[in-house]
Design an enzyme around this catalytic site. Structure first.
Site, PDB file in Angstrom:
ATOM      1  N   HIS A   8       3.380   6.987   5.316  1.00 41.64           N
ATOM      2  CA  HIS A   8       2.175   7.688   5.776  1.00 41.64           C
ATOM      3  C   HIS A   8       1.365   6.968   6.840  1.00 41.64           C
ATOM      4  O   HIS A   8       0.676   7.590   7.637  1.00 41.64           O
ATOM      5  CB  HIS A   8       1.279   8.091   4.593  1.00 41.64           C
ATOM      6  CG  HIS A   8       0.460   6.989   4.017  1.00 41.64           C
ATOM      7  ND1 HIS A   8       0.915   6.178   3.007  1.00 41.64           N
ATOM      8  CD2 HIS A   8      -0.792   6.557   4.307  1.00 41.64           C
ATOM      9  CE1 HIS A   8      -0.025   5.300   2.696  1.00 41.64           C
ATOM     10  NE2 HIS A   8      -1.071   5.501   3.471  1.00 41.64           N
ATOM     11  N   ASP A  48      -3.297   8.237  -1.382  1.00 43.13           N
ATOM     12  CA  ASP A  48      -3.698   7.175  -0.455  1.00 43.13           C
ATOM     13  C   ASP A  48      -5.113   6.697  -0.786  1.00 43.13           C
ATOM     14  O   ASP A  48      -5.393   5.505  -0.900  1.00 43.13           O
ATOM     15  CB  ASP A  48      -3.632   7.760   0.965  1.00 43.13           C
ATOM     16  CG  ASP A  48      -4.006   6.768   2.053  1.00 43.13           C
ATOM     17  OD1 ASP A  48      -3.770   5.559   1.865  1.00 43.13           O
ATOM     18  OD2 ASP A  48      -4.513   7.220   3.115  1.00 43.13           O
ATOM     19  N   ASP A  96     -21.251  13.305 -27.619  1.00 44.36           N
ATOM     20  CA  ASP A  96     -19.862  13.662 -27.376  1.00 44.36           C
ATOM     21  C   ASP A  96     -19.225  12.774 -26.309  1.00 44.36           C
ATOM     22  O   ASP A  96     -18.886  13.220 -25.235  1.00 44.36           O
ATOM     23  CB  ASP A  96     -19.725  15.140 -27.022  1.00 44.36           C
ATOM     24  CG  ASP A  96     -20.823  15.598 -26.076  1.00 44.36           C
ATOM     25  OD1 ASP A  96     -21.690  14.777 -25.720  1.00 44.36           O
ATOM     26  OD2 ASP A  96     -20.794  16.774 -25.688  1.00 44.36           O
ATOM     27  N   GLU A 135       0.321   5.825  12.650  1.00 43.58           N
ATOM     28  CA  GLU A 135      -1.002   5.313  12.987  1.00 43.58           C
ATOM     29  C   GLU A 135      -0.989   3.803  13.224  1.00 43.58           C
ATOM     30  O   GLU A 135      -1.624   3.320  14.159  1.00 43.58           O
ATOM     31  CB  GLU A 135      -1.988   5.675  11.859  1.00 43.58           C
ATOM     32  CG  GLU A 135      -3.430   5.302  12.135  1.00 43.58           C
ATOM     33  CD  GLU A 135      -4.073   6.116  13.268  1.00 43.58           C
ATOM     34  OE1 GLU A 135      -3.380   6.983  13.836  1.00 43.58           O
ATOM     35  OE2 GLU A 135      -5.242   5.851  13.578  1.00 43.58           O
ATOM     36  N   ASP A 136      -0.261   3.066  12.399  1.00 40.22           N
ATOM     37  CA  ASP A 136      -0.395   1.605  12.425  1.00 40.22           C
ATOM     38  C   ASP A 136       0.805   0.858  12.987  1.00 40.22           C
ATOM     39  O   ASP A 136       0.776  -0.368  13.093  1.00 40.22           O
ATOM     40  CB  ASP A 136      -0.659   1.072  11.001  1.00 40.22           C
ATOM     41  CG  ASP A 136      -2.019   1.515  10.481  1.00 40.22           C
ATOM     42  OD1 ASP A 136      -2.870   1.886  11.325  1.00 40.22           O
ATOM     43  OD2 ASP A 136      -2.237   1.502   9.256  1.00 40.22           O
ATOM     44  N   HIS A 149       0.814  -1.221   0.000  1.00 39.05           N
ATOM     45  CA  HIS A 149       0.000   0.000   0.000  1.00 39.05           C
ATOM     46  C   HIS A 149       0.850   1.274   0.000  1.00 39.05           C
ATOM     47  O   HIS A 149       0.727   2.089  -0.927  1.00 39.05           O
ATOM     48  CB  HIS A 149      -0.997  -0.040   1.151  1.00 39.05           C
ATOM     49  CG  HIS A 149      -1.724   1.242   1.383  1.00 39.05           C
ATOM     50  ND1 HIS A 149      -2.541   1.816   0.425  1.00 39.05           N
ATOM     51  CD2 HIS A 149      -1.731   2.097   2.438  1.00 39.05           C
ATOM     52  CE1 HIS A 149      -3.037   2.950   0.901  1.00 39.05           C
ATOM     53  NE2 HIS A 149      -2.558   3.145   2.118  1.00 39.05           N
TER      54      HIS A 149
END
Ligand code: MN
Length: 717
Positions: A72, A139, A259, A76-77, A48
């Site tokens: 990134h 992301d 179009d 957080e993880d 990712h």
């Protein structure tokens, strides 16, 4: 699967070698901290951040941005901290990743359309550096590309958030390529049937369409070549979502959408003038459809998109949409705000760079003056919406406030009662003081308590006009309430002192006249003005006494008046009234009738009959209907015992002196007593008087004595 070498290969086309080393270092770091984590797809988690970094590299973003893409999700993880990132990769990267962590923690819960714009603004405001937003968009693109691994309702939720929030943000930044991809990816999940049908229809006609596209392209290209205009002609199928939207908005079938392909002339030159020349050549070639020409060069879109748009009747009698723009305009149209990193490499002139920054500033509504563009480029800590802060309600709605707003401002924005009864607040589930300054992305919950009130101090801690005015209202109302209570109390006492009942007057015509005369709108205001001490109760009561009994300043007389009800018989026995028995009688203070005067009675409100002399100027002005005949009772003079108290200096012969004054009125003293404390003598007398005027005269005479401090008529003796 994207490999680090793919990213490096792309990056080395525009970044120096030492930056490539940093990117590689970030890759190794990310791989080690995400070690063992897997995505829903079953792939290693690392795929990712790699894909995100790849998208950013395609956009030719700067090194810090690409590294932030790789890192990134680390705060957080994983166990990574901002301090570690700063140590390893510098302040810039740490700042960007921290910003991304904050963004990843907010999600848009509200389904309400009107909330979307506020949420977008919140994201913009939280993206203190625009690169944070660009990484966030990359992301989101990768998450959308891999959305199929999520549960159905989660897919729908993320797709909605993408189309409502992130696609418009990409559009706002002018990044058309991102917007289109985000829209088509969302469309696929939001309206899967329509998406399938539409893709099938487009696929079916693909071959014919390709042939047609090539044909139109070459006609345009050859025509322009005749005039030696160097350019590129593109013909691309419009993205599905825009076709779908068109069908939906215009209520037309797929077959009626002519179009499907947007043709585009991109000039090699950067001259705006040439765009108009090309336009006239195209119009000479094919007949333009009236009302379809749009000049976004003279009038750019809000996101600074520039181009000429026209629709013509093509070689087969079909409608053909053609866009004409310069290279720079095209760059902006595709990459928007992200495009300016290209200029950083010196590919364009300084003028272009400044122009580009000007656009950037305007797009982002940046107010502050940027003096040094170079500095600005290297330090992109944009203060977007610096004057506003965006927070969530517990329901997930977004509310905006001026910077410096507190939970009190928030509470008043919900409801006046919530504000008034606010006793505390929770921000992101923890209790904060009411003076806490709201931060972007805060989830605010107000704690209320019934019966709680605002305080004046709150005014120091609020910034919204709504909160200020609501608190002031409350304070004013409270002041008014207490001044009303006080005013009423004071007025009732004052009226009572004159044997009037205030309540009997509050609806009368007289009170209306008083209000008019005092320029006061309503009774409540009069009462509160008295309570606030702005109008004396005496002044009010005087309006009602004027005719009947004008206020007399002399205290002794007031005391006399006050005591009258205690001995109403005093008047009755002296006065006879035609056909009326057993009524309270009082003597008017304006004219002081004494036995022998020619008199008349006036029927007052609440004070019985007031006896005036016939010479009295007031009685002449009074309502004739309420005047009755009265006469002195022709009988022997009565006397009444009255107690008086005289306070004076304790000098020799006090008692004798006062006694002789009383006696000089031919009044009997039935009791006398003196008490001396601390050189002050208090003399109490009981005297037999024949009328009030006499008593009044006696009291006045005693007051004249040098050593007397006060004279009082005693009710109880
Ligand atoms: Mn992510």
């Amino acid at each position: 699967m994207l490999r680090i070498n793919d990213i490096i290969d792309k990056a080395q086309t525009y970044l120096p070698p030492e930056d490539l080393e940093m990117i590689e270092k970030a890759y190794i770091y990310s791989a080690s901290v995400h070690q063992g984590q897997v995505r829903l797809s079953g792939e290693p988690y690392l795929t990712h951040p790699m894909e995100v970094a790849g998208i950013l590299t395609d956009m030719k973003m700067d090194t810090a941005t690409i590294i932030s893409g790789l890192l990134h999700d680390t705060i957080e993880d994983t166990l990574t901290t901002a301090e570690q990132l700063e140590k390893e990769f510098g302040k810039d990267v740490a700042f960007l990743v921290e910003g991304l962590t904050k963004l990843s923690r907010i999600s848009f819960g509200s389904q309400e359309e009107r909330q979307s714009e506020n949420f977008r603004k919140m994201i913009l405001a939280m993206s203190a550096d625009i690169r944070i937003l660009l990484v966030r968009l990359a992301d989101r693109i990768h998450n959308m590309r891999t959305l199929q691994y999520h549960q159905k309702d989660k897919r729908l939720y993320i797709a909605r958030e993408t189309i409502d929030i992130y696609a418009p943000l990409a559009n706002r930044l002018g990044i058309n390529s991102m917007r289109m991809e985000l829209e088509d990816l969302s469309f696929q999940y939001i309206a899967p049937d329509a998406y399938e049908t539409l893709s099938a229809q487009i696929a079916k006609s693909k071959e014919a369409r390709n042939r047609y596209t090539e044909e139109v392209k070459s006609i345009i290209f050859n025509e322009l070549e005749k005039y030696s205009i160097k350019c590129k002609v593109e013909g691309r199928a419009k993205h599905l979502y825009s076709i779908y939207k068109k069908m939906h908005e215009q209520h037309i079938d797929f077959d009626e959408v002519y179009d499907l392909i947007a043709f585009r002339v991109i000039l090699d030159s950067d001259k705006e003038k040439t765009c108009y020349e090309v336009l006239s050549m195209v119009h000479a070639l094919w007949k333009p459809v009236p009302g379809r020409f749009k000049d976004y060069i003279a009038m750019p879109k809000a996101n600074h998109y520039q181009s000429l748009h026209t629709t013509v009747i093509g070689p087969y009698g079909e409608r053909v949409e053609i866009q004409i723009r310069t290279k720079a305009m095209h760059e902006w149209a595709e990459k928007g705000i992200a495009a300016h990193w290209r200029y950083k490499e010196g590919r364009a002139h300084k003028d272009d760079e400044e122009n580009q920054i000007k656009k950037l500033r305007e797009v982002l509504e940046i107010q502050q003056d940027i003096k040094n563009p170079k500095e600005f480029m290297s330090d992109l800590k944009l203060a977007l919406f610096p004057e506003e802060v965006y927070v969530f309600t517990p329901q997930g709605d977004v509310k905006s406030f001026p910077k410096g707003a507190t939970p009190i401002d928030f509470a008043y924005s919900i409801h006046t009662d919530v504000g008034n009864q606010c006793i505390g607040a929770k921000i992101n589930r923890s209790i904060v003081p009411l003076r806490y300054k709201l931060q972007n992305g805060d989830r605010v919950e107000i704690i209320t308590q019934a019966g709680h009130h605002p305080s004046k101090d709150w005014l120091k801690n609020v910034v919204t006009t709504r909160a200020i005015s609501k608190i002031r209202n409350w304070i004013n109302l409270e002041e008014k309430k207490s001044s009303m209570a006080l005013g009423r109390d004071v007025l009732e006492k004052e009226f009572k002192r004159h044997h009037l009942k205030f309540n009997n007057y509050i609806k009368s015509e007289e009170i209306k006249k008083v209000l008019t005369e005092l320029s006061i709108n309503q009774l409540d205001d009069l009462i509160s003005q008295v309570g606030l001490g702005r109008i004396s109760p005496k002044r009010v009561v005087n309006y009602f006494l004027a005719g009947e009994e004008a206020e007399v300043a002399e205290p002794v007389k007031e005391k006399l008046k006050k005591k009258k009800p205690a001995s109403p018989s005093m008047g009755v026995s002296l006065i006879g009234i035609d056909d009326i028995d057993d009524i309270m009688v009082n003597f008017a203070k304006c004219c002081n009738p004494i036995p022998g005067d020619e008199i008349s009675g006036y029927i007052s409100r609440g004070r019985g009959v007031i006896v005036h002399t016939n010479k009295c100027p007031y009685i002449k002005k009074m309502d004739a209907e309420r005047i009755v005949n009265v006469q002195w009772n022709a009988r022997e003079e009565h006397t009444y015992p009255v107690g008086i108290k005289v306070v004076c200096d304790d000098v020799k012969g006090v008692l004798t002196e006062v006694s002789s004054i009383i006696s000089s009125f031919d009044v009997n003293i039935s009791y006398a007593q003196v008490e001396t404390i601390n050189l002050i003598a208090t003399c109490n007398f009981v005297i037999d008087i024949s009328n009030l005027q006499q008593l009044n005269q006696i009291l006045s005479a005693i007051r004249q004595l040098k050593f007397v401090k006060s004279v009082e008529w005693l009710h109880h003796f």
